[in-house]
Enzyme design. Structure first.
Site, PDB file in Angstrom:
ATOM      1  CG  ASP A  82      78.006   1.967  61.504  1.00  0.00           C
ATOM      2  OD1 ASP A  82      77.576   1.141  60.659  1.00  0.00           O
ATOM      3  OD2 ASP A  82      78.117   1.706  62.713  1.00  0.00           O
ATOM      4  N   GLY A 135      81.477   5.925  65.414  1.00  0.00           N
ATOM      5  CA  GLY A 135      81.589   4.766  64.531  1.00  0.00           C
ATOM      6  C   GLY A 135      83.009   4.312  64.306  1.00  0.00           C
TER       7      GLY A 135
END
Ligand code: PMV
Length: 321
Positions: free
Chosen positions: A154, A109
């Protein structure tokens, strides 16, 4: 001039990938691999960006052209700046430096972590008050502006840190009590294209709607069950739930031979359970292991062609240094 430094963590999806895009919950944990961003004001009307980890060095852009023709590696950074300026009616020359503790190849991420870090740094620099939820909303706009799809899970991990119960778009974000999480992470060596996999699942959903909905419903039941087992530290049951989630992700068509090999290797070495983590199509798998089984699970993953990544779950969320 004042310089602000912020760091934000990467993440690992524990349960509920793909189903979360269709309104179901997921569970995500922040990892101790971070992205650091420093921001300071300058006297010219330009944004200068140094992001050597993504190959961007000596980049400079007039404020009036922000958002146009952006090199791939810094799209989230630049659109993040543009969206912040738009929201708070600010304009200023800036020098931004970003450094990552992990490769953007791993699905940890990096895009969401850098978006959170730069937005938080700008909020500090311009004394803009942003609650976590407002920070999430602004960052989520940036993610959607750049990649068009994504649940935003995320971002929640990068902002709140720890381990989180999340419903798409930030409708529910709840921190879960779980200080330890004995995970082993194996990288297949194949970089995954999350947007392409989300689109692939959308095609499947369109052509096999009833089947897809049945899979998402089953995943949703697993995620709800996993929440309780996680808080009870019932690793045995949690491992079983990982295996069940993995089977459903296979039915959805997002697992690969490489992922399946690493998952089998970890389980043969005594893991409680294992599954892919994230969009699938390569990238990483995770295994839940006892202290005794950790070393052999790591060894078997390596022998099966995987790369063991040394990461710890439950990391701190975004931090201003
Ligand atoms: O590939 P990753 O680690 O970014 O995870 C994607 C997870 C999905 O549920 C497939 C997409 C999303 O935005 O939730």
């Amino acid at each position: 001039m004042k310089e602000i430094e912020v760091s934000a963590p990467g993440k690992l999806m524990l349960f509920g990938e793909h189903a979360v895009v269709y309104g179901h919950p997921c569970i995500v944990t922040a990892v101790d691999q971070r992205i650091n961003v420093s921001v300071k004001q300058t006297n010219n009307n330009r944004v200068e960006i140094e992001a050597p980890d993504v190959g961007v060095v000596g980049y400079t852009k007039a404020l009036s052209l922000l958002g146009e023709d952006i090199p791939k590696g810094i799209r989230f950074l630049e659109i993040g700046v543009r969206n912040f300026f738009e929201k708070f009616k600010e304009q200023s020359g800036l020098k931004i430096v970003s450094r990552s503790e992990f490769s953007s190849e791993f699905g940890f991420g990096s895009s969401s972590a850098v978006t959170v870090a730069v937005t938080k740094a700008l909020a500090e620099l311009f004394s803009a008050r942003l609650s976590n939820q407002e920070l999430f909303n602004l960052c989520y706009k940036t993610i959607l502006d750049v990649q068009g799809v994504g649940s935003g899970f995320d971002l929640a991990a990068a902002i709140w840190g720890g381990t989180i119960w999340f419903v798409a778009g930030g409708k529910e974000i709840t921190s879960l009590a779980c200080e330890e999480l004995p995970l082993v992470v194996g990288y297949t060596g194949i970089k995954a294209d999350t947007s392409a996999l989300v689109r692939q699942v959308a095609v499947f959903y369109k052509s096999h709607t009833a089947k897809a909905e049945e899979i998402f419903e089953k995943i949703s039941v697993i995620v709800r069950e996993a929440r309780s087992r996680l808080e009870e530290k019932d690793w045995q049951s949690l491992g079983q739930l990982m295996d069940e989630d993995q089977e459903l992700l296979e039915d959805l068509g997002v697992s690969t031979v490489e992922l399946a090999n690493l998952i089998t290797a970890a389980k043969d070495a005594g893991a409680y359970g294992a599954k892919l983590s994230g969009a699938g199509g390569g990238d990483c798998m995770i295994a839940l292991v006892s202290r005794e089984a950790k070393a052999s699970a790591e060894e078997e993953i390596s022998k099966s062609g995987g790369r063991v990544l040394n990461v710890y779950a439950n990391a701190k969320g975004v931090v201003v240094k």
